[in-house]
Design an enzyme around this catalytic site. Sequence first.
Site, PDB file in Angstrom:
ATOM      1  N   SER A 183       7.741 -12.017   4.685  1.00 18.25           N
ATOM      2  CA  SER A 183       6.787 -10.988   4.272  1.00 18.25           C
ATOM      3  C   SER A 183       7.090 -10.574   2.838  1.00 18.25           C
ATOM      4  O   SER A 183       7.769 -11.306   2.110  1.00 18.25           O
ATOM      5  CB  SER A 183       6.859  -9.793   5.230  1.00 18.25           C
ATOM      6  N   ASN A 184       6.602  -9.434   2.411  1.00 14.16           N
ATOM      7  CA  ASN A 184       6.892  -8.954   1.060  1.00 14.16           C
ATOM      8  C   ASN A 184       6.972  -7.430   1.059  1.00 14.16           C
ATOM      9  O   ASN A 184       6.784  -6.791   2.085  1.00 14.16           O
ATOM     10  CB  ASN A 184       5.838  -9.479   0.078  1.00 14.16           C
ATOM     11  N   GLU A 185       7.217  -6.864  -0.127  1.00 16.02           N
ATOM     12  CA  GLU A 185       7.525  -5.426  -0.267  1.00 16.02           C
ATOM     13  C   GLU A 185       6.302  -4.518  -0.317  1.00 16.02           C
ATOM     14  O   GLU A 185       6.446  -3.320  -0.517  1.00 16.02           O
ATOM     15  CB  GLU A 185       8.319  -5.216  -1.564  1.00 16.02           C
ATOM     16  N   SER A 186       5.102  -5.074  -0.160  1.00 16.97           N
ATOM     17  CA  SER A 186       3.906  -4.233  -0.315  1.00 16.97           C
ATOM     18  C   SER A 186       3.936  -3.035   0.638  1.00 16.97           C
ATOM     19  O   SER A 186       4.148  -3.187   1.834  1.00 16.97           O
ATOM     20  CB  SER A 186       2.657  -5.077  -0.048  1.00 16.97           C
ATOM     21  N   ALA A 212      -1.312  -7.804  -0.112  1.00 14.81           N
ATOM     22  CA  ALA A 212      -0.390  -8.800  -0.670  1.00 14.81           C
ATOM     23  C   ALA A 212      -0.206  -9.879   0.401  1.00 14.81           C
ATOM     24  O   ALA A 212       0.715  -9.818   1.216  1.00 14.81           O
ATOM     25  CB  ALA A 212       0.942  -8.144  -1.019  1.00 14.81           C
TER      26      ALA A 212
END
Length: 224
Positions: A39-42, A106
């Site tokens: 995943s990512n930091e969004s 994102a």
Amino acid sequence: MSPTSRTGSRRTGSRRSKRHVLITAGPTREYVDPVRYLSNESSGKMGFAIASAAVAQGDRVTLIAGPVRLETPPGVRRIDVSSAREMLRAVRSEFRDADALIMAAAVADWRPARKLAGKWRKKDQKTETASLELVKNPDILSLVARQKGDRLVVGFALETGDGVRRALRKLRRKNADYIILNDESVLGSERATVTILATDGSSVRLENKTKRAVAKALVALEKI
Ligand code: CTP
């Protein structure tokens, strides 16, 4: 280009009805096994702020959210999704009845080629290194924008180096009407610096604004 405020729908004649705006927000999760994912930091804050601003200006709003810890803004219809493919299905289905799409999510570009049914156990791995095969996720913005007709489509970009040139290329490649180029400082922050790039080559820079102020400018964008 000057963002102007609007009321009502482009699709109406004398009978004015609300514009239906579809907004995506937050990250997607791409599972490796039942308990691990890419995943990512969004944080989803920008997309949720856009949803609030759209309601405040009188739009009907559907918010498609990846996994985030945020309250649904009053007046917003929310659909929760997890993976990019789930988000694509939801966006395709909701876009049929929408006047505008703002893709603030994102979306993870890649997902594991296989999701393991059980936990990936260290003891099953005899070597000190392991590799994960990835496959490309669908590009939701590009796929949906191909069939946009007279509907407004807005995308985001976060670039490292030569931002404006790359974002303009992205705008054309993805067939969007606007690309919102974010500064890297945006991640997790309450404030944002963005450049709004339009298909006619014009641009507007909003420096160190609250996400609320940026959101207000974005929901005022109209098709050129
Ligand atoms: N986007 C999307 N589907 C994807 C990836 C991105 O719809 N699979 C959307 C994002 O929501 C955003 C825009 O496309 O509005 C730009 O995303 P970005 O990740 O910057 O673009 P990429 O096409 O992934 O390009 P890059 O090679 O820079 O990663």
